[in-house]
Scaffold this motif. Structure first.
Motif, short mmCIF file in Angstrom:
data_model
loop_
_atom_site.label_atom_id
_atom_site.label_comp_id
_atom_site.label_asym_id
_atom_site.label_seq_id
_atom_site.Cartn_x
_atom_site.Cartn_y
_atom_site.Cartn_z
N ASN A 1 0.86 -1.19 0.00
CA ASN A 1 0.00 0.00 0.00
C ASN A 1 0.90 1.24 0.00
N HIS A 2 0.91 1.91 -1.15
CA HIS A 2 1.80 3.05 -1.34
C HIS A 2 1.03 4.36 -1.16
N ARG A 3 1.62 5.29 -0.43
CA ARG A 3 1.11 6.65 -0.31
C ARG A 3 2.27 7.59 -0.62
N TYR A 4 2.18 8.20 -1.80
CA TYR A 4 3.31 9.00 -2.30
C TYR A 4 3.14 10.47 -1.91
N THR A 5 4.20 11.02 -1.33
CA THR A 5 4.23 12.44 -1.00
C THR A 5 4.59 13.22 -2.26
N LEU A 6 3.84 14.31 -2.52
CA LEU A 6 3.99 15.07 -3.76
C LEU A 6 4.42 16.50 -3.46
N ARG A 7 5.40 16.99 -4.23
CA ARG A 7 5.87 18.36 -4.08
C ARG A 7 5.71 19.09 -5.40
N ARG A 8 5.10 20.25 -5.33
CA ARG A 8 4.90 21.05 -6.54
C ARG A 8 6.21 21.67 -7.01
N GLU A 9 6.16 22.25 -8.21
CA GLU A 9 7.37 22.85 -8.76
C GLU A 9 7.83 24.06 -7.97
N ASP A 10 6.87 24.71 -7.24
CA ASP A 10 7.26 25.87 -6.43
C ASP A 10 7.76 25.47 -5.05
N GLY A 11 7.90 24.15 -4.80
CA GLY A 11 8.44 23.67 -3.54
C GLY A 11 7.40 23.35 -2.49
N VAL A 12 6.13 23.66 -2.74
CA VAL A 12 5.07 23.40 -1.77
C VAL A 12 4.70 21.91 -1.81
N VAL A 13 4.66 21.29 -0.64
CA VAL A 13 4.27 19.88 -0.54
C VAL A 13 2.75 19.80 -0.39
N LEU A 14 2.11 19.01 -1.23
CA LEU A 14 0.66 18.85 -1.17
C LEU A 14 0.25 18.07 0.07
N GLU A 15 -0.87 18.48 0.66
CA GLU A 15 -1.39 17.76 1.82
C GLU A 15 -1.85 16.36 1.42
N GLU A 16 -2.48 16.28 0.25
CA GLU A 16 -2.96 14.98 -0.23
C GLU A 16 -1.80 14.15 -0.76
N LYS A 17 -1.94 12.84 -0.60
CA LYS A 17 -0.94 11.93 -1.13
C LYS A 17 -1.57 11.07 -2.22
N LEU A 18 -0.76 10.71 -3.18
CA LEU A 18 -1.21 9.85 -4.27
C LEU A 18 -1.19 8.40 -3.80
N GLY A 19 -2.33 7.74 -3.86
CA GLY A 19 -2.42 6.37 -3.38
C GLY A 19 -2.31 5.34 -4.49
N TYR A 20 -1.67 4.24 -4.15
CA TYR A 20 -1.59 3.09 -5.06
C TYR A 20 -1.53 1.83 -4.21
N ASP A 21 -2.56 0.99 -4.32
CA ASP A 21 -2.61 -0.25 -3.56
C ASP A 21 -2.32 -1.43 -4.47
N GLY A 22 -1.33 -2.21 -4.11
CA GLY A 22 -0.97 -3.37 -4.91
C GLY A 22 0.50 -3.36 -5.27
N SER A 23 0.96 -4.51 -5.75
CA SER A 23 2.36 -4.61 -6.16
C SER A 23 2.52 -4.14 -7.59
N GLY A 24 3.74 -3.94 -7.99
CA GLY A 24 4.01 -3.55 -9.38
C GLY A 24 3.81 -2.09 -9.67
N SER A 25 3.91 -1.23 -8.65
CA SER A 25 3.77 0.20 -8.89
C SER A 25 4.92 0.72 -9.74
N SER A 26 4.58 1.56 -10.70
CA SER A 26 5.60 2.13 -11.59
C SER A 26 6.13 3.46 -11.08
N TYR A 27 5.56 3.97 -9.99
CA TYR A 27 6.01 5.25 -9.45
C TYR A 27 7.30 5.07 -8.64
N ARG A 28 8.18 6.05 -8.76
CA ARG A 28 9.46 6.01 -8.05
C ARG A 28 9.74 7.38 -7.41
N VAL A 29 10.41 7.35 -6.30
CA VAL A 29 10.80 8.61 -5.64
C VAL A 29 11.71 9.39 -6.57
#
Length: 220
Positions: A119-147
């Motif tokens: 169960n992945h919860r990805y922290t997201l930062r905008r181009e202006d450096g602000v970190v979004l309160e919401e996180k991008l969720g992905y449940d399951g194996s094989g996620s293509s997202y990387r830090v």
């Protein structure tokens, strides 16, 4: 004792025709009703999931009753899944597509790296450096997202629909899935009605044969 094919299959031709058309129409009604439930419960996907499962189970029972055979109900599993997925996903994706805000972000952290599991919860930062309160969720194996990966997301300014990867938002595709599922269920209802008609005609022919005088017994 009645034949098992006679237990549920309507014996009257007009009754069978009406039942067949009603079940075929019911497929479209279920698709529309569950989509409406998804709209009313926007942000709570479990509500249309539960209602969809119940409605589609009722449809399967009625489908089997048209010819008293369960195999058509099993065949309806795939189009029923299309209806369920389409009705649940169409409304939130449409909401994001129409009112959502698109933003370029960079993934800065993955909760699964700390907690383990799939169960992945990805922290997201905008181009202006602000970190979004919401996180991008992905449940399951094989996620293509990387830090460190940069992606475009769509977030709901009202905060009702979770943030999603913009590349995965396709309300038109979800609508096509919904329509294909409803069309498939309607076609199976017509097939079940046709099967019921064949059973009815067979029974009438058999009853006609019974009405004929029986041949005399062989002489002893």
């Amino acid at each position: 004792m009645a034949d098992k094919d006679e237990i549920f299959t309507p014996r009257n031709g007009w009754t069978l025709l009406g039942a067949t058309l009603a079940v075929a129409l019911l497929a479209w009604v279920i698709a529309a009703v569950n989509t409406g439930i998804a709209y009313a419960a926007l942000g709570m996907d479990w509500v249309p999931i539960m209602s969809g499962v119940v409605l589609l189970m009722i449809f399967g029972i009625l489908l089997a009753a048209l010819n008293n055979r369960p195999w058509l109900a099993w065949l309806s599993a795939l189009p029923a899944l299309f209806v369920l997925v389409g009705s649940v996903q169409y409304v939130p994706e449409l909401a994001l597509d129409r009112r959502g805000v698109r933003e370029r972000v960079v993934i800065t952290a993955d909760s699964a790296e700390e907690t383990g599991g799939n169960n992945h919860r990805y922290t997201l930062r905008r181009e202006d450096g602000v970190v979004l309160e919401e996180k991008l969720g992905y449940d399951g194996s094989g996620s293509s997202y990387r830090v460190g990966q940069g992606i475009e997301v769509i977030r709901d300014p009202e905060g009702v629909v979770p943030v999603e990867d913009a590349a995965t938002i396709d309300p038109a595709g979800e609508l096509d899935t919904l329509l294909m599922g409803a069309g498939g269920l309607s076609a199976l209802a017509l097939l079940a009605g046709r099967r019921g008609h064949v059973l009815r005609r067979r029974d009438r022919e058999r009853e006609g044969g019974w009405a004929q005088p029986r041949p005399a017994a062989f002489p002893r």
